[in-house]
Design a protein around this motif. Structure first.
Motif, PDB file in Angstrom:
ATOM      1  N   ARG A  10      53.818 -80.309 127.123  1.00  0.00           N
ATOM      2  CA  ARG A  10      54.285 -81.105 126.018  1.00  0.00           C
ATOM      3  C   ARG A  10      54.016 -80.263 124.779  1.00  0.00           C
ATOM      4  NH1 ARG A  10      51.528 -85.340 123.769  1.00  0.00           N
ATOM      5  NH2 ARG A  10      49.756 -84.860 125.114  1.00  0.00           N
ATOM      6  N   ARG A  11      54.973 -80.122 123.907  1.00  0.00           N
ATOM      7  CA  ARG A  11      54.733 -79.308 122.724  1.00  0.00           C
ATOM      8  C   ARG A  11      54.904 -80.196 121.495  1.00  0.00           C
ATOM      9  NH1 ARG A  11      53.937 -74.141 121.535  1.00  0.00           N
ATOM     10  NH2 ARG A  11      54.139 -73.314 123.613  1.00  0.00           N
ATOM     11  N   PRO A  12      53.855 -80.844 121.125  1.00  0.00           N
ATOM     12  CA  PRO A  12      53.968 -81.742 119.972  1.00  0.00           C
ATOM     13  C   PRO A  12      54.134 -80.923 118.702  1.00  0.00           C
ATOM     14  CG  PRO A  12      51.693 -81.562 120.654  1.00  0.00           C
ATOM     15  CD  PRO A  12      52.489 -80.750 121.624  1.00  0.00           C
ATOM     16  N   PRO A  13      54.685 -81.506 117.653  1.00  0.00           N
ATOM     17  CA  PRO A  13      54.836 -80.751 116.408  1.00  0.00           C
ATOM     18  C   PRO A  13      53.474 -80.365 115.854  1.00  0.00           C
ATOM     19  CG  PRO A  13      55.279 -83.071 116.051  1.00  0.00           C
ATOM     20  CD  PRO A  13      55.135 -82.890 117.512  1.00  0.00           C
ATOM     21  N   ARG A  14      53.466 -79.273 115.093  1.00  0.00           N
ATOM     22  CA  ARG A  14      52.210 -78.855 114.463  1.00  0.00           C
ATOM     23  C   ARG A  14      51.743 -79.930 113.496  1.00  0.00           C
ATOM     24  NH1 ARG A  14      49.300 -74.604 114.166  1.00  0.00           N
ATOM     25  NH2 ARG A  14      47.880 -74.289 112.425  1.00  0.00           N
ATOM     26  N   ARG A 259      58.667 -75.623 103.911  1.00  0.00           N
ATOM     27  CA  ARG A 259      59.178 -75.692 102.550  1.00  0.00           C
ATOM     28  C   ARG A 259      58.098 -76.355 101.699  1.00  0.00           C
ATOM     29  NH1 ARG A 259      65.377 -76.556 101.719  1.00  0.00           N
ATOM     30  NH2 ARG A 259      66.115 -74.762 102.888  1.00  0.00           N
ATOM     31  N   HIS A 502      51.315 -70.499 123.105  1.00  0.00           N
ATOM     32  CA  HIS A 502      51.980 -69.624 122.137  1.00  0.00           C
ATOM     33  C   HIS A 502      52.532 -68.353 122.763  1.00  0.00           C
ATOM     34  CE1 HIS A 502      51.060 -72.010 118.709  1.00  0.00           C
ATOM     35  NE2 HIS A 502      49.909 -72.231 119.254  1.00  0.00           N
ATOM     36  N   TRP A 509      59.432 -67.443 108.565  1.00  0.00           N
ATOM     37  CA  TRP A 509      60.441 -67.902 107.617  1.00  0.00           C
ATOM     38  C   TRP A 509      59.843 -67.892 106.225  1.00  0.00           C
ATOM     39  CZ3 TRP A 509      60.394 -71.732 103.958  1.00  0.00           C
ATOM     40  CH2 TRP A 509      61.615 -71.986 103.328  1.00  0.00           C
TER      41      TRP A 509
ATOM     42  N   PRO B  38      67.638 -70.684 102.778  1.00  0.00           N
ATOM     43  CA  PRO B  38      68.151 -71.557 103.840  1.00  0.00           C
ATOM     44  C   PRO B  38      67.221 -71.561 105.056  1.00  0.00           C
ATOM     45  CG  PRO B  38      69.462 -69.554 103.660  1.00  0.00           C
ATOM     46  CD  PRO B  38      68.541 -69.556 102.504  1.00  0.00           C
ATOM     47  N   GLY B  39      67.291 -72.654 105.794  1.00  0.00           N
ATOM     48  CA  GLY B  39      66.500 -72.747 107.023  1.00  0.00           C
ATOM     49  C   GLY B  39      65.214 -73.508 106.816  1.00  0.00           C
ATOM     50  N   ALA B  40      64.536 -73.740 107.960  1.00  0.00           N
ATOM     51  CA  ALA B  40      63.207 -74.358 107.947  1.00  0.00           C
ATOM     52  C   ALA B  40      63.188 -75.763 107.369  1.00  0.00           C
ATOM     53  CB  ALA B  40      62.210 -73.482 107.193  1.00  0.00           C
ATOM     54  N   VAL B  41      64.330 -76.453 107.455  1.00  0.00           N
ATOM     55  CA  VAL B  41      64.350 -77.820 106.933  1.00  0.00           C
ATOM     56  C   VAL B  41      63.640 -78.744 107.900  1.00  0.00           C
ATOM     57  CG1 VAL B  41      65.787 -79.723 106.189  1.00  0.00           C
ATOM     58  CG2 VAL B  41      66.501 -77.370 105.750  1.00  0.00           C
ATOM     59  N   ASP B  43      61.201 -78.934 109.757  1.00  0.00           N
ATOM     60  CA  ASP B  43      59.962 -78.200 109.916  1.00  0.00           C
ATOM     61  C   ASP B  43      59.277 -78.498 111.242  1.00  0.00           C
ATOM     62  OD1 ASP B  43      56.772 -78.211 109.091  1.00  0.00           O
ATOM     63  OD2 ASP B  43      57.931 -76.527 108.333  1.00  0.00           O
ATOM     64  N   HIS B  44      59.258 -79.771 111.583  1.00  0.00           N
ATOM     65  CA  HIS B  44      58.504 -80.179 112.763  1.00  0.00           C
ATOM     66  C   HIS B  44      58.940 -79.441 114.017  1.00  0.00           C
ATOM     67  CE1 HIS B  44      55.654 -83.282 111.898  1.00  0.00           C
ATOM     68  NE2 HIS B  44      56.461 -83.741 110.973  1.00  0.00           N
ATOM     69  N   GLU B  46      60.586 -76.660 114.418  1.00  0.00           N
ATOM     70  CA  GLU B  46      60.552 -75.203 114.479  1.00  0.00           C
ATOM     71  C   GLU B  46      59.158 -74.655 114.658  1.00  0.00           C
ATOM     72  OE1 GLU B  46      64.458 -74.104 111.902  1.00  0.00           O
ATOM     73  OE2 GLU B  46      62.662 -72.901 111.768  1.00  0.00           O
ATOM     74  N   ASP B  47      58.194 -75.492 114.436  1.00  0.00           N
ATOM     75  CA  ASP B  47      56.837 -74.984 114.474  1.00  0.00           C
ATOM     76  C   ASP B  47      56.270 -74.955 115.871  1.00  0.00           C
ATOM     77  OD1 ASP B  47      56.526 -74.343 111.955  1.00  0.00           O
ATOM     78  OD2 ASP B  47      55.666 -76.243 111.329  1.00  0.00           O
ATOM     79  N   ASP B  48      55.368 -74.028 116.027  1.00  0.00           N
ATOM     80  CA  ASP B  48      54.599 -73.999 117.256  1.00  0.00           C
ATOM     81  C   ASP B  48      53.376 -74.871 117.063  1.00  0.00           C
ATOM     82  OD1 ASP B  48      56.287 -72.302 118.397  1.00  0.00           O
ATOM     83  OD2 ASP B  48      54.992 -70.536 118.331  1.00  0.00           O
ATOM     84  N   ALA B  49      53.116 -75.653 118.043  1.00  0.00           N
ATOM     85  CA  ALA B  49      51.859 -76.380 118.034  1.00  0.00           C
ATOM     86  C   ALA B  49      51.188 -76.053 119.350  1.00  0.00           C
ATOM     87  CB  ALA B  49      52.109 -77.872 117.913  1.00  0.00           C
ATOM     88  N   PRO B  50      49.928 -76.341 119.470  1.00  0.00           N
ATOM     89  CA  PRO B  50      49.269 -76.032 120.729  1.00  0.00           C
ATOM     90  C   PRO B  50      49.976 -76.720 121.894  1.00  0.00           C
ATOM     91  CG  PRO B  50      47.687 -76.726 119.089  1.00  0.00           C
ATOM     92  CD  PRO B  50      49.031 -76.944 118.502  1.00  0.00           C
ATOM     93  N   ALA B  51      50.226 -75.974 122.975  1.00  0.00           N
ATOM     94  CA  ALA B  51      50.798 -76.585 124.168  1.00  0.00           C
ATOM     95  C   ALA B  51      49.715 -77.414 124.834  1.00  0.00           C
ATOM     96  CB  ALA B  51      51.281 -75.500 125.111  1.00  0.00           C
ATOM     97  N   ILE B  52      50.118 -78.557 125.318  1.00  0.00           N
ATOM     98  CA  ILE B  52      49.136 -79.421 125.966  1.00  0.00           C
ATOM     99  C   ILE B  52      49.641 -79.771 127.347  1.00  0.00           C
ATOM    100  CG2 ILE B  52      47.986 -81.653 125.891  1.00  0.00           C
ATOM    101  CD1 ILE B  52      48.389 -81.507 122.840  1.00  0.00           C
TER     102      ILE B  52
END
Lengths: 530, 55
Positions: A10-14, A259, A502, A509, B38-41, B43-44, B46-52
């Motif tokens: 599961r890859r929850p948002p940061r 942003r 990761h 960006w 442009p880009g990165a709108v 945000d959620h 596109e980001d890496d978060a810890p894999a669980i």
């Protein structure tokens, strides 16, 4: 590797701050700590009084704010804890630097908790002036029960209980997450701290002798400006006060959305931190002036104007002599507890974030796992009869060598070796409202490493030649140099261990073109694979 | 307090608290850029978060 990418992952948002205000309050909460209250006033007094303002402001503008921006840029562009961000920026060697920072934060959290626990105890002691007529004897004897340097297994219940409480509260806040834990704690505690401290300062200003104290603090000694040590004191005060260069601001900035304005809030945080220092200077010296007048001596003849001595010996003595002392004491130690706590959670978040990301652990597992280990070590080392001595030595080495070396290494590696200055400058300017110029790269790339490099080298030489505070050399070897050795070992081991999350390529960006005269960089992910 | 000490007390307050006030006003007037690249709108995502692991 495949199992990490399968359906079971599961890859929850940061995690994110709820917004700009939440981030700013949390960053101020981190920067405003014990050093603002117990270090700045005494350092300013001893280094030129009013004239210290000049090197202090220069240091803030030429080193404090630039390093703060550097931390923000690294964490925000490469979106991770210190090891992950730095790895994305510069590969494995930089990851090791990240773990070096995490290890420093880990060590600091061990004893910072103890000081917060003392402050909490003294908050309660204020109500019945428990320290009586001899605060120094009370601190060393009745409260801490200090014995000879060594390792003791004799626990002091009066320290043990508040220490365990502080750990439970800290880990609870961290487990609740960035927005619901850290940010909420800061949103409640930081305003409370400001109000409590303002009340204390106003009360202090109305004490008999307040003017004498302020006179002592603010009368300028211009000759001090010719002394290089005064300038070094200003740079080190700014440096230690802002919570920079050991991962906190990298970690905190990584929880901002992509942003997001960086430098605008950075200026607010830096000036808020210094504003609190000035406020603390006024409050502490107005109070010291009262004490000097009561004792019939000059302010310069008072002892214990900084650190543990100021907070836990001098202030209790003053509180005992003051009309309405218990309330004043409660305000002072309550402020100390709050200021320390909001910094402590930021220090431990550095550790928790690093462990979460490297080992693919959930927030709660990482917090309770690494936090549990830290809590046990902290209790073993600092709630015994040798706690104060170990704390004094570990603090000196972790701060004066560990953090300063971390800053030098960061600036040298990132700006000189990897030449990432222009990219980070571009990043800051692409997202922020306050633009930084080429001067920023020069400040973090030249002035900071030269000054801080000199600071750390001269400190190492002094400690090797003269020792520290009369402790036995063997003891310093174990607790001082041993701390640095452990931090280095941890940095190596944790870098070598494989990443369990990761594994996907990372794209920074906004995309950065290294130089307009050379062909644009290929669209491959920047900053390494992780 | 001596006049020179008062001058430096006032200076400290003006410069440091003034800097805090100025930076706060500056931020309040322009809290965010209006012209992000442009880009990165989103945000959620596109980001890496810890894999669980769910197991």
């Amino acid at each position: 590797m495949a199992r990490w990418r399968g359906a079971a992952v599961r890859r929850p948002p940061r995690e994110q701050w709820s917004g700009q205000v939440g981030f700013i309050l949390s960053a101020i909460g981190s920067a405003v700590g014990l050093g603002n209250i117990w270090r700045f006033p005494g350092v300013a007094y001893e280094n030129g009084g009013g004239a210290f303002l000049i090197p202090y402001i220069v240091a803030l503008l030429t080193a404090g704010i630039p390093i703060l921006f550097l931390d923000y840029a690294i964490g925000h562009r490469f979106r991770g804890s210190a090891p992950l961000s730095l790895r994305r920026l510069g590969g494995k060697p930089l990851e090791a630097l990240g773990w070096f920072q995490v290890a420093i934060a880990f060590v600091i959290s061990l004893y910072y908790t103890a000081v917060v626990a003392w402050a909490l105890s003294y908050f309660l002691f204020s109500f019945d002036l428990r320290w009586g007529d001899d605060p120094a004897g009370f601190l060393q004897g009745d409260y801490l029960q200090v014995s000879d340097p060594g390792i003791s297994m004799q626990f002091v219940p009066g320290v043990l209980i508040p220490l365990v409480l502080v750990w439970i509260l800290t880990l609870a806040v961290l487990s609740a997450g960035v927005a619901k834990g850290l940010e909420r704690a800061n949103v409640v505690f930081l305003p409370l701290l400001v109000v409590a401290f303002l009340v204390l300062v106003v009360r202090a200003l109305f004490l008999e002798g307040a003017g004498v104290g302020l006179n002592a603090l603010f009368t300028p000694d211009f000759a001090a400006l010719a002394d290089p040590n005064v300038w070094l004191a200003a740079y080190s005060q700014i440096f230690f006060s802002l919570s920079i260069a050991f991962g906190i601001m990298i970690t905190y900035a990584s929880y901002r959305q992509r942003r997001a304005n960086l430098t605008g809030p950075g200026l607010v945080v830096a000036f808020a931190n210094s504003s609190f220092e000035i406020l603390a200077g006024i409050g502490v010296f107005a109070t010291l002036g009262f004490f000097a007048v009561q004792q019939g001596v000059a302010v310069g003849e008072l002892e214990g104007l900084t650190g543990v001595g100021l907070s836990f010996v001098t202030f209790p003595a003053i509180v005992s002599q003051m009309p309405g002392g218990p309330l004043f004491g409660a305000l002072f130690f309550g402020s100390l507890t709050l200021a320390g706590f909001t910094s402590l959670i930021s220090v431990l978040q550095v550790v928790s974030a690093g462990v979460q990301e490297k080992f693919g652990l959930s927030r709660v597992k990482a917090t309770l796992g690494i936090g549990g280990i830290a809590a046990v070590l902290s209790v073993l080392l600092f709630s015994t009869t040798t706690g104060l001595l170990a704390l004094d030595v570990v603090d000196n080495w972790a701060n004066n060598i560990g953090i300063v070396a971390s800053a030098v290494l960061t600036t040298v590696l990132v700006i000189w070796v990897l030449r990432k200055g222009p990219e980070l400058q571009y990043h800051l300017n692409a997202v922020s409202t306050f633009r930084v110029g080429r001067a920023w790269v020069l400040l973090v790339g030249v002035l900071v490493p030269v000054l801080l490099g000199y600071m750390v080298l001269s400190r190492v030489v002094t400690l090797l030649v003269e020792g520290y505070a009369g402790y036995p050399a063997g003891y310093l070897g174990v607790f001082g140099w041993g701390t640095i050795g452990l931090i280095l070992a941890a940095a190596v081991v944790l870098t070598v261990l494989p990443w369990r999350s990761h594994t996907e390529p990372f794209t920074a960006w906004p995309p950065y073109v290294r130089d307009s005269r050379s062909p644009a960089r290929s669209p491959e992910p920047e900053g390494g694979r992780r | 307090m001596s006049p020179v000490a008062i001058v430096f007390l006032v200076l400290a307050i003006l410069v440091v608290w003034g800097g805090f006030a100025a930076s706060t006003v500056f931020l309040a007037r322009r809290p965010e850029r209006t012209d992000y690249p442009p880009g990165a709108v989103d945000d959620h995502r596109e980001d890496d978060a810890p894999a669980i692991r769910d197991t």
